[in-house]
Write an enzyme that holds these catalytic residues in place. Structure first.
Site, mmCIF file in Angstrom:
data_model
loop_
_atom_site.group_PDB
_atom_site.id
_atom_site.type_symbol
_atom_site.label_atom_id
_atom_site.label_comp_id
_atom_site.label_asym_id
_atom_site.label_seq_id
_atom_site.Cartn_x
_atom_site.Cartn_y
_atom_site.Cartn_z
ATOM 1 N N GLY A 82 0.661 -1.126 -0.120
ATOM 2 C CA GLY A 82 -0.041 -0.040 0.112
ATOM 3 C C GLY A 82 0.837 1.199 -0.058
ATOM 4 O O GLY A 82 1.889 1.158 0.741
ATOM 5 N N ARG B 257 0.437 -5.445 -7.216
ATOM 6 C CA ARG B 257 0.420 -6.817 -6.570
ATOM 7 C C ARG B 257 0.913 -7.673 -7.546
ATOM 8 O O ARG B 257 1.103 -7.340 -8.725
ATOM 9 C CB ARG B 257 -1.090 -7.424 -6.313
ATOM 10 C CG ARG B 257 -1.639 -6.628 -5.204
ATOM 11 C CD ARG B 257 -3.404 -7.168 -5.087
ATOM 12 N NE ARG B 257 -3.798 -6.578 -4.023
ATOM 13 C CZ ARG B 257 -3.795 -6.545 -2.869
ATOM 14 N NH1 ARG B 257 -2.912 -7.364 -2.342
ATOM 15 N NH2 ARG B 257 -4.550 -5.980 -1.952
ATOM 16 N N ASP C 106 5.295 -5.274 5.910
ATOM 17 C CA ASP C 106 5.609 -6.464 6.077
ATOM 18 C C ASP C 106 5.764 -7.537 5.074
ATOM 19 O O ASP C 106 6.912 -8.051 4.819
ATOM 20 C CB ASP C 106 4.487 -7.164 7.203
ATOM 21 C CG ASP C 106 5.081 -8.434 7.562
ATOM 22 O OD1 ASP C 106 4.310 -9.389 7.101
ATOM 23 O OD2 ASP C 106 5.664 -8.831 8.453
ATOM 24 N N THR D 247 4.298 2.635 5.683
ATOM 25 C CA THR D 247 2.860 2.163 5.766
ATOM 26 C C THR D 247 2.237 2.872 6.841
ATOM 27 O O THR D 247 2.731 3.232 7.981
ATOM 28 C CB THR D 247 2.921 0.573 6.337
ATOM 29 O OG1 THR D 247 1.532 0.015 6.492
ATOM 30 C CG2 THR D 247 3.805 0.357 7.726
ATOM 31 N N ASP E 15 -0.232 2.165 8.891
ATOM 32 C CA ASP E 15 -0.672 1.689 9.776
ATOM 33 C C ASP E 15 0.351 1.613 11.095
ATOM 34 O O ASP E 15 -0.050 1.473 12.432
ATOM 35 C CB ASP E 15 -0.928 0.051 9.715
ATOM 36 C CG ASP E 15 -2.235 -0.116 8.649
ATOM 37 O OD1 ASP E 15 -3.215 0.788 8.967
ATOM 38 O OD2 ASP E 15 -2.147 -1.121 7.858
ATOM 39 N N ASP F 147 2.650 -0.529 11.846
ATOM 40 C CA ASP F 147 2.439 -1.865 12.490
ATOM 41 C C ASP F 147 3.562 -2.764 12.188
ATOM 42 O O ASP F 147 3.718 -3.840 12.399
ATOM 43 C CB ASP F 147 1.155 -2.412 12.109
ATOM 44 C CG ASP F 147 1.207 -2.633 10.430
ATOM 45 O OD1 ASP F 147 2.115 -1.945 9.808
ATOM 46 O OD2 ASP F 147 0.413 -3.470 9.904
ATOM 47 N N ARG G 160 -6.663 -2.765 10.092
ATOM 48 C CA ARG G 160 -7.213 -4.217 10.246
ATOM 49 C C ARG G 160 -6.651 -5.157 11.158
ATOM 50 O O ARG G 160 -7.530 -5.920 12.109
ATOM 51 C CB ARG G 160 -7.185 -5.069 8.930
ATOM 52 C CG ARG G 160 -7.896 -6.457 8.790
ATOM 53 C CD ARG G 160 -7.568 -7.023 7.487
ATOM 54 N NE ARG G 160 -6.223 -7.309 7.132
ATOM 55 C CZ ARG G 160 -5.523 -6.653 6.314
ATOM 56 N NH1 ARG G 160 -6.090 -5.883 5.273
ATOM 57 N NH2 ARG G 160 -4.042 -7.007 5.775
#
Length: 320
Positions: free
Chosen positions: A12, A73, A104, A126, A128, A130, A172
């Site tokens: 992303g 992708r 990741d 990212t 997020d 995360d 998510r």
């Protein structure tokens, strides 16, 4: 001896990726390296969509969101045959090292290239936030500022019409966007995947606020907890309060990167080049206590990301 390096973005998009690309290119040139850009991530790598980049190629991009190298992708890259094709293309272009910018999944792909003998360094990009092992990722600060601006606008309407608003944000598997935005904007409740919640307790909190004269409320929900519409329907059913739901969606990924993200991306991009020059590989650039370091990909993969739960507790205290 390191003579040529390449850079790609994967996964992303995140605000600040362009600033990181710029830093990789210009730092590489400063150290007398030739720098190449790989378009469309690992898909472009397999296809050999690799182009030389000079100083001018990355001019006027530091303030732009997204990634000018694009992202895509690539199911083929999940297989070893695809990974070997990627290495073949890198060797064909006489490239000696690769910098990948992403999350990741991007790093797992980078590790596969290293396993096949190709030196690779990762930069965490990212929204997020995360990625274990680093305090912050590129794009996170811009994303939470986008959310905060949206909530500020929603609060104006919530106050004017005495409504309860449920705002669903991205996250998510990680609740950092909801947590930081919720604390910064005084949300009455913050729902994140890492902390279980009881709907009854949240309803009781809303009712207590109403009884003491509160006319509007903001409930911030990370998408990994549940659908905002369902939570909004339950609130309306249990309380009778006029309730509205806003799903911010991909608007959180776009926009001009904040100063913090531009500086972080610039520092991380330069650090990635320095690591490659030093002969390092199979590592991710991380920032800890405002210091840039390189950590093994395995450290990031073996740990689970955890938000700062003291912030979650503080948000609960301040929203009484």
């Amino acid at each position: 001896m390191l003579k040529r390096i390449a850079v790609l973005t994967s996964g992303g998009d995140a605000p600040g990726m362009n600033a990181a690309i710029r830093a990789v290119v210009r730092s590489g040139i400063y150290y007398n390296l030739e720098v190449f850009g790989v378009y469309r991530g690992y898909a472009g790598l397999i296809q050999g969509d690799i182009t030389p980049l000079n100083e001018g190629a990355v001019g006027d991009i530091i303030h732009r969101g997204g990634t000018f190298l694009y992202s895509a992708r690539c199911p083929e890259f999940l297989e070893e045959a695809g990974q070997r094709k990627a290495v073949t293309e890198l060797r064909k272009h006489q490239i000696d090292g690769l910098v990948v910018i992403g999350g990741d999944g991007t790093f797992r792909g980078a590790q596969r290239l290293t396993d096949l003998g190709f030196p690779t360094i990762g930069i965490p990009g990212t929204i997020d936030n995360d990625i274990p092992g680093t305090d912050f990722t590129i794009g996170f600060d811009t994303a939470i500022n986008t959310v905060i601006e949206a909530i500020d606008r929603i609060r104006d309407t919530a106050s004017s019409h005495e409504r309860t608003y449920v705002v669903e944000v991205m996250g998510r598997d990680a609740g950092d966007i909801a947590l930081w935005s919720g604390l910064a904007d005084g949300a009455e409740s913050i729902l994140i995947p890492e902390v279980s919640f009881r709907m009854e307790e949240m309803i009781a909190r809303l009712k207590r606020g109403y009884e003491r004269g509160k006319k509007h409320s903001i409930i911030l929900v990370a998408e990994g907890v549940g659908r905002g519409m369902e939570i909004g329907d339950r609130i309306k059913e249990e309380t009778g309060f006029e309730t509205r739901v806003t799903v911010l969606g991909h608007v959180q990924r776009g926009g001009k990167p904040t100063a913090l993200d531009r500086v972080l991306a610039s520092r991380m991009g330069a650090k990635a080049v320095e690591l490659l020059i030093a002969g390092e590989h199979d590592k991710m650039v991380a920032i800890r206590n405002n210091e840039l370091i390189g950590i093994d990909f395995d450290q990031a993969f073996e740990q689970d990301h955890q938000p700062d739960l003291s912030m979650y507790e503080l948000a609960g205290i301040l929203s009484i």
